[in-house]
Design an enzyme around this catalytic site. Structure first.
Site, PDB file in Angstrom:
ATOM      1  N   ASP A   1      41.338  -2.825  57.138  1.00  0.00           N
ATOM      2  CA  ASP A   1      42.181  -3.518  58.133  1.00  0.00           C
ATOM      3  C   ASP A   1      42.806  -2.611  59.191  1.00  0.00           C
ATOM      4  O   ASP A   1      43.964  -2.819  59.592  1.00  0.00           O
ATOM      5  CB  ASP A   1      43.294  -4.299  57.431  1.00  0.00           C
ATOM      6  CG  ASP A   1      42.763  -5.406  56.543  1.00  0.00           C
ATOM      7  OD1 ASP A   1      41.530  -5.551  56.430  1.00  0.00           O
ATOM      8  OD2 ASP A   1      43.582  -6.114  55.947  1.00  0.00           O
TER       9      ASP A   1
ATOM     10  N   LYS B   1      37.671 -10.869  55.937  1.00  0.00           N
ATOM     11  CA  LYS B   1      38.331 -11.464  54.775  1.00  0.00           C
ATOM     12  C   LYS B   1      39.468 -12.390  55.203  1.00  0.00           C
ATOM     13  O   LYS B   1      40.208 -12.082  56.135  1.00  0.00           O
ATOM     14  CB  LYS B   1      38.854 -10.364  53.843  1.00  0.00           C
ATOM     15  CG  LYS B   1      39.857  -9.391  54.469  1.00  0.00           C
ATOM     16  CD  LYS B   1      40.089  -8.209  53.542  1.00  0.00           C
ATOM     17  CE  LYS B   1      41.189  -7.283  54.036  1.00  0.00           C
ATOM     18  NZ  LYS B   1      42.537  -7.851  54.001  1.00  0.00           N
TER      19      LYS B   1
ATOM     20  N   CYS C   1      47.406  -5.014  51.633  1.00  0.00           N
ATOM     21  CA  CYS C   1      45.947  -5.164  51.571  1.00  0.00           C
ATOM     22  C   CYS C   1      45.254  -4.051  50.794  1.00  0.00           C
ATOM     23  O   CYS C   1      44.261  -4.301  50.099  1.00  0.00           O
ATOM     24  CB  CYS C   1      45.381  -5.279  52.986  1.00  0.00           C
ATOM     25  SG  CYS C   1      45.918  -6.808  53.810  1.00  0.00           S
TER      26      CYS C   1
END
Length: 236
Positions: A30, A140, A173
């Site tokens: 991310d 995701k 995350c």
């Protein structure tokens, strides 16, 4: 591209040992413009994005060394379908318990397009860490990289057993991905300085939790140790 054969010793906590690079993947989690850049979602929520930017240079170093050594590389992006059909109610509540409006939420317009929506500028990965051809991108819908994705299928097809995890944020995350991977039998090696959080204490505790109790969720290392190990293989 270098060879991925052979084992290298990697300094990590709680125990230093060797890993087989042919069974190891770098997972870059991310590193998106909405989280890392001024004007993005992270800053719109009132956070200091410079704290996340601390991880950029270590991630750049890891990515360069991983490409040189020839190990498998995967990138992830958190985001949602343009129609937002995959956004759970409790992920996008727009009001606080007292009825006051929350800060900007998923799907609303921001300086880099609709927040955390696939295809928008802010959803994409920052230029200095942008994937090359052959480096899969996992899109995701949640915090974990396994939830609602084909990551596990890809890793098994590539015969991967060790995951070098880096990215943002450490306690959300990255940590969720490490827990998911641990339950699936992968050895998670979290590269501490290549992860970052908006909250320094959360970052510290999240890393401590990974390697606690003999490595309950995996191991923790640093970018220089990984780069040294990867370069020793690429140059060997």
């Amino acid at each position: 591209m270098g060879s991925t054969t052979g084992e290298v010793e990697l300094k990590m906590e709680p125990v230093t040992h060797s890993i087989d690079l042919s069974e190891t993947a770098l997972v870059m989690i991310d590193m998106q413009r909405d989280f890392l850049e001024p004007g993005g979602f992270g800053e719109m929520l009132g956070n200091d994005v410079s704290k996340l930017q601390r991880a950029v240079k270590p991630c750049e170093d890891l990515l360069e060394a991983a490409r040189k050594a020839g190990i498998f590389i995967i990138h992830t992006r958190e985001g949602h379908r343009p129609d937002m059909a995959d956004v759970h109610l409790h992920k996008n509540i727009k009001k606080n318990a007292d009825g006051t409006w929350k800060p900007p939420t998923i799907g609303e317009m921001g300086p880099m397009g609709r927040i955390l929506i696939r295809g928008e500028v802010g959803h994409d990965i920052i230029p200095s860490l942008y994937p090359r051809v052959g480096e899969p991108i996992i899109d995701k819908p949640g915090k974990g990289s396994f939830y609602g994705t084909d990551l596990d299928v890809i890793l098994k097809a590539q015969k991967i057993h060790n995951l070098l995890l880096c990215g943002v944020t450490t306690e959300v995350c990255v940590h969720t991905t490490a827990r998911e991977a641990n339950d699936r039998g992968y050895h998670c090696i979290v590269v501490g300085d290549a992860c970052a959080s908006f909250f320094d204490e959360f970052h510290r505790v999240a890393l401590a939790m990974i390697s606690a109790q003999g490595g309950i969720f995996g191991s923790v290392t640093d970018s220089q140790s990984v780069v040294t190990a990867l370069n020793s293989n690429a140059d060997g």
